[in-house]
Design a protein around this motif. Structure first.
Motif, short mmCIF file in Angstrom:
data_model
loop_
_atom_site.label_atom_id
_atom_site.label_comp_id
_atom_site.label_asym_id
_atom_site.label_seq_id
_atom_site.Cartn_x
_atom_site.Cartn_y
_atom_site.Cartn_z
N GLY A 200 0.93 -1.30 -0.05
CA GLY A 200 -0.15 0.38 0.16
C GLY A 200 0.75 0.80 0.27
N ASN A 201 1.67 1.70 0.81
CA ASN A 201 2.65 2.76 0.96
C ASN A 201 3.93 2.61 -0.66
N ARG A 202 3.98 1.82 -1.24
CA ARG A 202 4.76 2.02 -2.18
C ARG A 202 4.30 1.99 -3.63
N PHE A 203 3.16 1.13 -3.27
CA PHE A 203 2.44 1.10 -4.61
C PHE A 203 0.85 2.08 -5.22
N ILE A 204 0.14 1.56 -4.00
CA ILE A 204 -1.38 2.49 -3.87
C ILE A 204 -0.77 3.81 -3.44
N GLY A 205 -0.82 3.99 -2.50
CA GLY A 205 -0.40 5.54 -2.09
C GLY A 205 -0.20 6.63 -2.91
N PRO A 206 1.51 6.05 -3.65
CA PRO A 206 1.79 7.45 -4.59
C PRO A 206 0.54 7.66 -6.26
N VAL A 207 -0.15 6.19 -5.96
CA VAL A 207 -0.83 6.42 -6.95
C VAL A 207 -2.68 6.60 -6.63
N LEU A 208 -2.90 6.54 -5.65
CA LEU A 208 -4.07 7.86 -4.55
C LEU A 208 -4.80 8.08 -6.08
N ALA A 209 -3.81 9.47 -5.41
CA ALA A 209 -4.46 11.19 -5.94
C ALA A 209 -5.48 10.72 -7.08
N GLU A 210 -3.91 10.16 -8.07
CA GLU A 210 -4.75 10.25 -10.04
C GLU A 210 -5.81 9.63 -9.58
N PHE A 211 -5.94 8.33 -9.21
CA PHE A 211 -6.68 7.21 -9.11
C PHE A 211 -8.26 8.16 -8.73
N LEU A 212 -8.26 8.42 -7.86
CA LEU A 212 -9.44 9.73 -7.26
C LEU A 212 -10.40 10.57 -8.17
N ARG A 213 -8.92 11.22 -8.86
CA ARG A 213 -8.98 12.58 -9.72
C ARG A 213 -9.86 11.87 -11.18
N ASN A 214 -9.52 10.09 -11.88
CA ASN A 214 -9.98 9.94 -12.60
C ASN A 214 -11.88 9.44 -11.95
N TYR A 215 -11.74 8.95 -10.58
CA TYR A 215 -12.96 8.81 -10.80
C TYR A 215 -13.76 9.73 -9.46
N PRO A 216 -14.03 11.30 -9.31
CA PRO A 216 -14.39 11.86 -8.59
C PRO A 216 -16.05 10.76 -8.12
N GLU A 217 -16.28 10.18 -8.35
CA GLU A 217 -17.49 9.50 -7.92
C GLU A 217 -17.21 8.85 -6.94
N LEU A 218 -16.25 7.96 -7.23
CA LEU A 218 -16.06 7.57 -6.04
C LEU A 218 -15.22 7.00 -4.82
N LYS A 219 -15.73 6.85 -3.58
CA LYS A 219 -15.23 6.86 -2.40
C LYS A 219 -14.41 5.49 -2.26
N VAL A 220 -12.57 6.35 -1.54
CA VAL A 220 -12.02 4.76 -1.23
C VAL A 220 -11.67 4.81 -0.32
N ASP A 221 -11.79 3.44 0.01
CA ASP A 221 -12.14 3.29 1.37
C ASP A 221 -10.45 2.29 1.85
N LEU A 222 -9.50 2.47 2.50
CA LEU A 222 -7.86 1.58 1.83
C LEU A 222 -8.33 1.46 3.55
N HIS A 223 -7.55 0.22 3.65
CA HIS A 223 -7.21 -0.45 4.68
C HIS A 223 -5.99 -1.29 4.35
N LEU A 224 -5.10 -0.97 5.12
CA LEU A 224 -3.59 -1.53 4.50
C LEU A 224 -3.24 -2.56 6.03
N SER A 225 -3.07 -3.45 6.21
CA SER A 225 -2.54 -4.58 7.12
C SER A 225 -2.31 -6.18 6.44
N ASP A 226 -1.43 -6.31 7.43
CA ASP A 226 -0.61 -7.65 6.55
C ASP A 226 -1.18 -8.66 6.72
N LYS A 227 -2.52 -8.36 7.21
CA LYS A 227 -3.87 -10.37 7.87
C LYS A 227 -4.78 -9.47 6.63
N HIS A 228 -4.98 -11.48 7.04
CA HIS A 228 -5.73 -11.32 5.53
C HIS A 228 -7.28 -11.50 5.92
N VAL A 229 -7.64 -10.40 5.36
CA VAL A 229 -9.73 -10.49 6.16
C VAL A 229 -11.25 -11.82 5.05
#
Length: 307
Positions: free
Chosen positions: A103-132
């Motif tokens: 999440g820190n290395r791959f998702i975090g740096p591009v999340l703002a761009e994803f939200l700009r591309n899809y302004p009608e989406l709300k993202v709830d990001l959960h970072l954990s090494d445990k399998h949910v």
């Protein structure tokens, strides 16, 4: 009584663990959530939850009802998402689960761009090494670094993650550097506790596979902590090349057993097995896969895979 609203309230209370937490997520009051669940119980004439001053627990009937409701709500949400997808724009909330380092290395740096591309989406990001549990936790998509075994999930391969063995110069100054996997038995190995075979590391050389038992003074479920322990000279770690490259380049870590290939760890995006893949899930999958393939970290992965 709005029964669908009451069912959603009941499911949310179970998933969050309390009426107050469910109320905060819904932007309402604890009393409102409690009344909805109580009305649902009165309507059916059964007790779904056992309430004490400290905790909530499902009754036997409530346990079965909860799982059925989760399945029904998932179908309803899927139908709604599929209908919206006909309009061509993803909307609503996208709940993503991913390992902390990923999440820190791959998702975090591009999340703002994803939200700009899809302004009608709300993202709830959960970072954990445990399998949910994707269904119980209402996760739309999860990133997992392992061989997949759960046939109830659909998986999309992201990349094969090359691994290397590393140790700090300070560790090697007091320990003889191993020249074969067998010699790892006499070393302090830092183990990643989320793997199924924690104490076994796998190698290959000239097409021949080899597995060795390893042990050490520390095991951990966080890749970041294992990396820091290796840098601090605690022992030998097995980590992805993109995590250690900068520290190898700076001389803080040394790659070991270069003549042996450490078996790569595959990364997959997984999501519940439904008839339709929601547009919001497809949009994120396409976006993150493209970003990974064009990232500097991935260029290191490709270079290592070809070497």
């Amino acid at each position: 009584m709005d029964k669908l609203s009451a069912i959603r309230a009941f499911v949310l209370v179970v998933q969050t663990g309390s009426f107050s937490a469910a109320a905060r997520e819904q932007g309402t009051t604890q009393a409102t959530m409690s009344k909805k669940v109580a009305a649902l119980e009165d309507d059916m004439g059964v007790k779904l939850l056992t309430r004490t001053s400290r905790e909530l627990s499902l009754t036997e009937v409530g346990q079965d009802y909860f799982h059925r409701c989760v399945s029904i709500l998932s179908e309803l949400d899927e139908a709604e998402s599929n209908a919206r997808s006909q309009m061509g724009r993803p909307t609503g909330s996208l709940r993503i689960s991913a390992p902390v380092v990923f999440g820190n290395r791959f998702i975090g740096p591009v999340l703002a761009e994803f939200l700009r591309n899809y302004p009608e989406l709300k993202v709830d990001l959960h970072l954990s090494d445990k399998h949910v549990d994707l269904v119980a936790e209402r996760i739309d998509i999860a990133i997992r670094a392992k061989q997949l075994e759960d046939s109830s999930l659909i998986a999309r391969h992201l990349f094969d993650n090359p691994m290397v063995l590393v140790a700090a110069p300070s560790y090697l100054s007091t320990n003889i550097e191993p020249t074969s996997p067998e010699q790892l038995a006499s070393h302090n190995c830092i183990l990643y506790s989320m793997l199924k075979s924690i104490g076994v590391w796998h190698f290959s050389r000239k097409g021949k596979n080899q597995s060795v038992a390893v042990s050490g003074s520390c095991r951990c479920d966080s890749g970041d902590v294992i990396l820091q322990l290796a840098i601090d000279g605690v022992g030998i770690a097995q980590l992805p090349v993109w995590m250690v490259k900068e520290f190898v380049d700076s001389g803080q870590l040394v790659i070991l057993l270069r003549d042996f290939e450490v078996n790569p760890l595959p990364f997959h995006a997984v999501f519940p097995q439904n008839r339709y893949v929601p547009l919001k899930v497809r949009s994120f999958l396409d976006f993150i896969k493209l970003k990974i393939e064009h990232s500097e970290l991935y260029s290191d992965i490709r270079a290592t895979s070809k070497s």
